[in-house]
Write an enzyme that holds these catalytic residues in place. Sequence first.
Site, PDB file in Angstrom:
ATOM      1  N   LYS A  15       0.831  -1.208   0.000  1.00  0.00           N
ATOM      2  CA  LYS A  15       0.000   0.000   0.000  1.00  0.00           C
ATOM      3  C   LYS A  15       0.872   1.268   0.000  1.00  0.00           C
ATOM      4  O   LYS A  15       0.653   2.165  -0.803  1.00  0.00           O
ATOM      5  CB  LYS A  15      -0.942   0.029   1.220  1.00  0.00           C
ATOM      6  N   ARG A  90      -9.633   0.931   8.752  1.00  0.00           N
ATOM      7  CA  ARG A  90      -9.203  -0.427   9.068  1.00  0.00           C
ATOM      8  C   ARG A  90     -10.272  -1.206   9.813  1.00  0.00           C
ATOM      9  O   ARG A  90     -10.064  -2.390  10.116  1.00  0.00           O
ATOM     10  CB  ARG A  90      -7.949  -0.363   9.947  1.00  0.00           C
ATOM     11  N   ARG A 129      11.509  -5.427   5.219  1.00  0.00           N
ATOM     12  CA  ARG A 129      11.221  -4.020   4.888  1.00  0.00           C
ATOM     13  C   ARG A 129      12.168  -3.083   5.633  1.00  0.00           C
ATOM     14  O   ARG A 129      12.429  -3.249   6.821  1.00  0.00           O
ATOM     15  CB  ARG A 129       9.771  -3.707   5.276  1.00  0.00           C
ATOM     16  N   ARG A 162      11.270  -1.339  11.302  1.00  0.00           N
ATOM     17  CA  ARG A 162      10.244  -1.027  12.293  1.00  0.00           C
ATOM     18  C   ARG A 162      10.167  -2.133  13.349  1.00  0.00           C
ATOM     19  O   ARG A 162      10.265  -3.307  13.020  1.00  0.00           O
ATOM     20  CB  ARG A 162       8.880  -0.889  11.597  1.00  0.00           C
ATOM     21  N   ARG A 173      -0.316  -8.944  13.460  1.00  0.00           N
ATOM     22  CA  ARG A 173      -0.949  -7.899  12.633  1.00  0.00           C
ATOM     23  C   ARG A 173      -1.784  -8.511  11.516  1.00  0.00           C
ATOM     24  O   ARG A 173      -2.845  -7.987  11.165  1.00  0.00           O
ATOM     25  CB  ARG A 173       0.123  -6.969  12.060  1.00  0.00           C
TER      26      ARG A 173
END
Length: 219
Positions: A15, A90, A129, A162, A173
């Site tokens: 996204k 969300r 990431r 992160r 998540r």
Amino acid sequence: MPLYIVLLGPPGAGKGTQAQRIAQAMNIPHISSGDIFRENIKNKTDLGVQANRVIVKGELVPDDLTIAMIKDRLSKADCQPGALLDGFPRTPFQAEALAKILTEFRGKVNLVPYINVPEQLLIERLTGRWTCRAQGHVFHEKFNPPRQAGRCDIDGSELYQRDDDKVETVTKRIKVYLQQTLPLIEYYQRMGVLVNIDGSQEIDQVTANIMTAIEKVNL
Ligand code: ADP
Ligand code: ADP
């Protein structure tokens, strides 16, 4: 009429990566709820302190805090032509709140590209990431490496991993996404604005497919 696009998809679907490109191409602001929370955490604001308690656990920030934050952002002058929302809504409650907010701006959600990616690939994407400290630009150590390791190609700032991209938090998540966010697919399908996008393709191909869907929107 303003153009409002909501990017939907599990954590790691791409996204943020797509939002950055699409927002630039369409000349509308990219609004990432996650980026705004991280900015608040960095600046140690009250919102940041509250949000951080749940973000580290991979759970969702309460709806009231999140909705107020997004409403405030959408009220800014740069959102007059519309906005590209990434990570919000969300939950079904957030989606209803968004519809009300946009009515106030004489707009509505015009398009929801739903970027879907198989779960195993999500874990690989999130644990590899690297995010830029200054503006949240994202890279991947294997799939989209920066030109210089540890440095953002776009603004030269430091790249970091992160805390919530650790494998345990990632699994949590994805579970939260399946329970709380997945119902939005049906919600936006019923409104006739959902478009399925295969997020397992190359980054450029995914962008091209989203752009094709945007070109078909009648404002
Ligand atoms: P999201 O915002 O949905 O969580 P990101 O845009 O941050 O997803 O992407 C998650 C990770 O996957 C990042 O490291 C990014 O570089 C990488 N990525 C994004 N899109 C693709 C793609 N189409 N193919 C391979 N890797 C991708
Ligand atoms: P990703 O890019 O992997 O999808 P985000 O950066 O969008 O992750 O979100 C990181 C975290 O911030 C989420 O796990 C959640 O705790 C919080 N968050 C972001 N957006 C929302 C939202 N709309 N509602 C509640 N919590 C949110």
